[in-house]
Design a protein around this motif. Structure first.
Motif, mmCIF file in Angstrom:
data_model
loop_
_atom_site.group_PDB
_atom_site.id
_atom_site.type_symbol
_atom_site.label_atom_id
_atom_site.label_comp_id
_atom_site.label_asym_id
_atom_site.label_seq_id
_atom_site.Cartn_x
_atom_site.Cartn_y
_atom_site.Cartn_z
ATOM 1 N N GLY A 1 -3.470 -4.500 12.159
ATOM 2 C CA GLY A 1 -4.725 -5.240 12.172
ATOM 3 C C GLY A 1 -4.766 -6.348 11.136
ATOM 4 N N SER A 2 -5.938 -6.873 10.929
ATOM 5 C CA SER A 2 -6.150 -7.980 9.999
ATOM 6 C C SER A 2 -6.149 -7.486 8.555
ATOM 7 N N HIS A 3 -5.736 -8.371 7.639
ATOM 8 C CA HIS A 3 -5.841 -8.069 6.212
ATOM 9 C C HIS A 3 -7.257 -8.360 5.695
ATOM 10 N N VAL A 4 -8.061 -9.028 6.498
ATOM 11 C CA VAL A 4 -9.454 -9.325 6.152
ATOM 12 C C VAL A 4 -10.344 -8.253 6.760
ATOM 13 N N LEU B 1 -9.381 -4.079 -5.002
ATOM 14 C CA LEU B 1 -10.333 -5.183 -5.048
ATOM 15 C C LEU B 1 -10.486 -5.837 -3.685
ATOM 16 N N VAL B 2 -11.544 -6.627 -3.566
ATOM 17 C CA VAL B 2 -11.759 -7.459 -2.381
ATOM 18 C C VAL B 2 -11.875 -8.902 -2.843
ATOM 19 N N VAL B 3 -11.244 -9.798 -2.101
ATOM 20 C CA VAL B 3 -11.346 -11.226 -2.388
ATOM 21 C C VAL B 3 -12.738 -11.700 -1.986
ATOM 22 N N THR B 4 -13.421 -12.375 -2.898
ATOM 23 C CA THR B 4 -14.753 -12.916 -2.629
ATOM 24 C C THR B 4 -14.662 -14.430 -2.431
ATOM 25 N N SER C 1 -1.073 -1.117 3.972
ATOM 26 C CA SER C 1 -1.214 -1.874 5.214
ATOM 27 C C SER C 1 0.004 -2.719 5.581
ATOM 28 N N GLY C 2 0.897 -2.936 4.641
ATOM 29 C CA GLY C 2 2.021 -3.837 4.866
ATOM 30 C C GLY C 2 1.897 -5.125 4.076
ATOM 31 N N LEU C 3 0.707 -5.444 3.595
ATOM 32 C CA LEU C 3 0.527 -6.595 2.705
ATOM 33 C C LEU C 3 1.104 -6.239 1.337
ATOM 34 N N PRO D 1 -11.341 -14.657 1.739
ATOM 35 C CA PRO D 1 -12.459 -13.746 1.482
ATOM 36 C C PRO D 1 -12.422 -12.554 2.438
ATOM 37 N N GLY D 2 -12.617 -11.362 1.896
ATOM 38 C CA GLY D 2 -12.599 -10.153 2.706
ATOM 39 C C GLY D 2 -11.270 -9.417 2.687
ATOM 40 N N MET D 3 -10.211 -10.034 2.155
ATOM 41 C CA MET D 3 -8.938 -9.323 2.009
ATOM 42 C C MET D 3 -9.089 -8.248 0.940
ATOM 43 N N THR D 4 -8.532 -7.073 1.200
ATOM 44 C CA THR D 4 -8.608 -5.966 0.239
ATOM 45 C C THR D 4 -7.202 -5.487 -0.090
#
Length: 286
Positions: free
Chosen positions: A39-42, A273-276, A214-216, A232-235
């Motif tokens: 899935g998405s990283h976001v 963390l989450v990117v804001t 996740s693979g990231l 934004p939204g990447m964790t």
């Protein structure tokens, strides 16, 4: 720079502890390996809200385990406290049965870089211990780690732990939408080099959310190969591991415990963390 050289040996490991059937498990429990995430990283705002809860419980469980750190206490006892805290909060210990890992947390002492299995070894005055706790709650994970001194630690070890935390915090401050992931490692390694520390390369930060990993990949060293752009939204986690000496390592026969080849001590700190829109929000906050 070689630093303090110690020698940790394997001790007996007790059987896996039970988790009530009422607590939902990650999909990998009982399987050889987790499903590959595609899935998405976001992540959605709803997933991020759940991660705040999981992150808070993980941070509180880490604090509970750290509260009993003292000479004579075994890493097995720390694991018991972490396990019981997570269960009491209806959280599943993410490491338990992840690819067969037998415990609720990782306890990595002195030259053990990471993935140390809690066992019957009593902590000794002057040890440096890393406790790594991840909680699975409502379908998502929160992952964090910190380094603690046992009793009276030498100044060199105290500074290693303090500076490794600072390296993590500098990495977090480097997070911005539009920047490449590689900037995080560049900042961390530049700071670590001031003190002659080895930066562990074989074990990195990682994407985390509904997937434990996740693979990231989030490197803690300078490598322009990592060109993924933060959004934004990447964790993900940032979790530098810094060695007093050489960062090169090997794995014990248990298939998990990673130690420095030269026996030099290592510290680690980790936050999820989450990117804001203008930086990062740490999700593993007690």
């Amino acid at each position: 720079m070689i630093g303090i050289v110690t020698s940790v040996k394997p001790y007996p490991v007790s059987p896996m502890r039970a988790v009530p059937t009422s607590i939902p498990r990650p999909e990998y429990v009982g399987n050889d390996r987790p499903e590959q995430y595609s899935g998405s990283h976001v992540q959605t705002p709803q997933t991020i809200a759940k991660m705040r809860v999981a992150g808070r419980i993980a941070a509180q469980a880490l604090n509970a385990g750290a509260a009993i750190v003292a000479p004579g206490v075994t890493t097995e006892q720390i694991d018991q406290v972490v396990h019981d805290f997570l269960i009491a909060n209806n959280a599943y210990p993410s490491t338990l049965d992840y690819r067969g890992f037998p415990k609720a947390c990782c306890t990595s002492v002195n030259e053990v870089i990471c993935h140390g299995i809690p066992d019957a070894r009593p902590l000794e005055d002057g040890d440096l211990i890393k406790i790594d706790v991840t909680a699975f709650v409502d379908g998502v994970h929160g992952d964090n780690c910190a380094t603690y001194g046992v009793g009276e630690v030498d100044e060199e070890s105290r500074l290693l732990a303090e500076r490794t935390k600072q390296a993590m915090e500098r990495g977090i401050r480097a997070v911005r939408p539009g920047r490449e992931i590689s900037v995080i490692g560049r900042v961390i390694e530049a700071y670590a080099k001031r003190f002659g520390y080895g930066v562990v390369r074989d074990y990195t930060g990682h994407g985390v959310h509904s997937a434990f990993h996740s693979g990231l990949v989030i490197p803690h060293f300078d490598n322009p190969y990592y060109t993924e752009v933060m959004e934004p939204g990447m964790t993900f986690t940032i979790e530098p591991m810094l060695a007093m000496g050489d960062q090169r390592s090997h794995v014990w026969d248990d298939g998990w415990t990673v130690v420095t080849n030269d026996g030099s001590r290592v510290a680690q700190w980790e936050s999820t963390l989450v990117v804001t829109d203008d930086g990062a929000e740490v999700l593993t906050v007690a």
